[in-house]
Write a protein that holds these residues in place. Structure first.
Motif, mmCIF file in Angstrom:
data_model
loop_
_atom_site.group_PDB
_atom_site.id
_atom_site.type_symbol
_atom_site.label_atom_id
_atom_site.label_comp_id
_atom_site.label_asym_id
_atom_site.label_seq_id
_atom_site.Cartn_x
_atom_site.Cartn_y
_atom_site.Cartn_z
ATOM 1 N N PHE A 1 0.403 -1.015 0.042
ATOM 2 C CA PHE A 1 -0.189 -0.027 -0.286
ATOM 3 C C PHE A 1 1.066 1.184 -0.076
ATOM 4 O O PHE A 1 2.225 0.997 0.699
ATOM 5 C CB PHE A 1 -0.940 0.024 1.140
ATOM 6 C CG PHE A 1 -1.801 -0.816 0.800
ATOM 7 C CD1 PHE A 1 -2.062 -2.096 0.365
ATOM 8 C CD2 PHE A 1 -3.308 -0.610 2.143
ATOM 9 C CE1 PHE A 1 -3.519 -3.010 0.291
ATOM 10 C CE2 PHE A 1 -4.246 -0.736 1.847
ATOM 11 C CZ PHE A 1 -3.952 -2.780 1.478
ATOM 12 N N GLU A 2 0.440 2.156 -0.211
ATOM 13 C CA GLU A 2 1.175 3.871 -0.295
ATOM 14 C C GLU A 2 0.945 4.352 0.763
ATOM 15 O O GLU A 2 -0.242 4.377 1.142
ATOM 16 C CB GLU A 2 0.337 4.870 -1.813
ATOM 17 C CG GLU A 2 1.647 4.655 -3.069
ATOM 18 C CD GLU A 2 0.887 5.549 -3.837
ATOM 19 O OE1 GLU A 2 0.770 6.877 -3.361
ATOM 20 O OE2 GLU A 2 0.117 5.550 -4.758
ATOM 21 N N GLY B 1 0.552 10.343 0.991
ATOM 22 C CA GLY B 1 0.923 11.520 0.264
ATOM 23 C C GLY B 1 1.511 12.114 0.086
ATOM 24 O O GLY B 1 2.493 12.320 0.847
ATOM 25 N N ARG B 2 1.548 12.929 -1.242
ATOM 26 C CA ARG B 2 2.163 14.095 -1.221
ATOM 27 C C ARG B 2 0.724 15.283 -1.319
ATOM 28 O O ARG B 2 0.452 15.575 -2.818
ATOM 29 C CB ARG B 2 2.771 13.628 -2.747
ATOM 30 C CG ARG B 2 3.563 12.746 -2.430
ATOM 31 C CD ARG B 2 4.456 12.562 -3.848
ATOM 32 N NE ARG B 2 5.485 11.276 -3.905
ATOM 33 C CZ ARG B 2 4.707 10.016 -3.145
ATOM 34 N NH1 ARG B 2 2.917 9.849 -3.790
ATOM 35 N NH2 ARG B 2 5.287 8.895 -3.097
ATOM 36 N N ASP C 1 -3.356 13.763 -8.410
ATOM 37 C CA ASP C 1 -3.465 12.290 -7.806
ATOM 38 C C ASP C 1 -3.861 11.477 -9.094
ATOM 39 O O ASP C 1 -4.289 11.783 -9.907
ATOM 40 C CB ASP C 1 -4.843 11.831 -7.096
ATOM 41 C CG ASP C 1 -4.458 11.859 -5.587
ATOM 42 O OD1 ASP C 1 -3.482 12.038 -5.176
ATOM 43 O OD2 ASP C 1 -6.092 11.922 -4.930
#
Length: 165
Positions: A154-155, A158-159, A164
């Motif tokens: 899983f990622e 976040g950024r 996205d």
């Protein structure tokens, strides 16, 4: 590998939401007939389920066929009648794991619950409130499974400020 299994699902929107959870987590989806809706390609496309092709889906003709096929796998049932909090389950990632949910209107059959009484999990909730929505329950269960395994693949970060996919 994890699978969410829906016995006799009745509400297409719930199954669609669960399919989306399966798509984002890499979870398989098992559907056991009868289904309360059509899952043909035309119907799915019309419903705008653009993630449907990202889900590994298996359809079984009966509960008996499903249970016979997966008798050696790890099976957990979810019901408001369960006495084990879902957080007390210890998932065995060396086996295929199936999280089973019943129809929205009735839940899982009492005989099935009795047969697996030591594997019936409950999501705690306030007294006097009927139950959670099926798709919410399936998401809670799936994410508890993956949390116990450390969210493999899983990622996690976040950024902010980036688009996205």
């Amino acid at each position: 590998m994890l699978s969410i299994c829906l016995f006799h699902p009745e509400i297409p929107q719930n199954t669609g939401n669960i399919a989306r959870t399966c798509a984002v987590t890499g979870t398989r989806l098992c559907l056991v007939r009868p289904l309360g809706f059509d899952i043909s390609e035309k119907s799915v496309r019309h419903a705008g389920l653009d993630y449907w092709n990202e889900v590994d889906i298996t359809v079984y003709d009966s509960i008996e066929a499903f249970m016979e096929r997966h008798s050696g796998d790890e099976i957990w049932l979810f019901s408001k009648k369960g006495s084990i909090p879902y957080t007390d389950a210890h998932f065995d990632n060396s086996k295929d794991t199936y999280l089973i949910f019943g129809p929205e209107s009735t839940g899982l059959d009492e005989d099935l619950l009795k047969a697996y009484s030591d594997r019936v999990l409950r999501i705690p909730m306030r007294h006097g409130v009927r139950c959670l929505n099926l798709s919410n329950s399936a998401a809670i269960a799936a994410y508890e499974y993956y949390r116990q395994l450390g969210f493999p693949g899983f990622e996690m970060m976040g950024r902010i400020g980036q688009e996205d996919l």
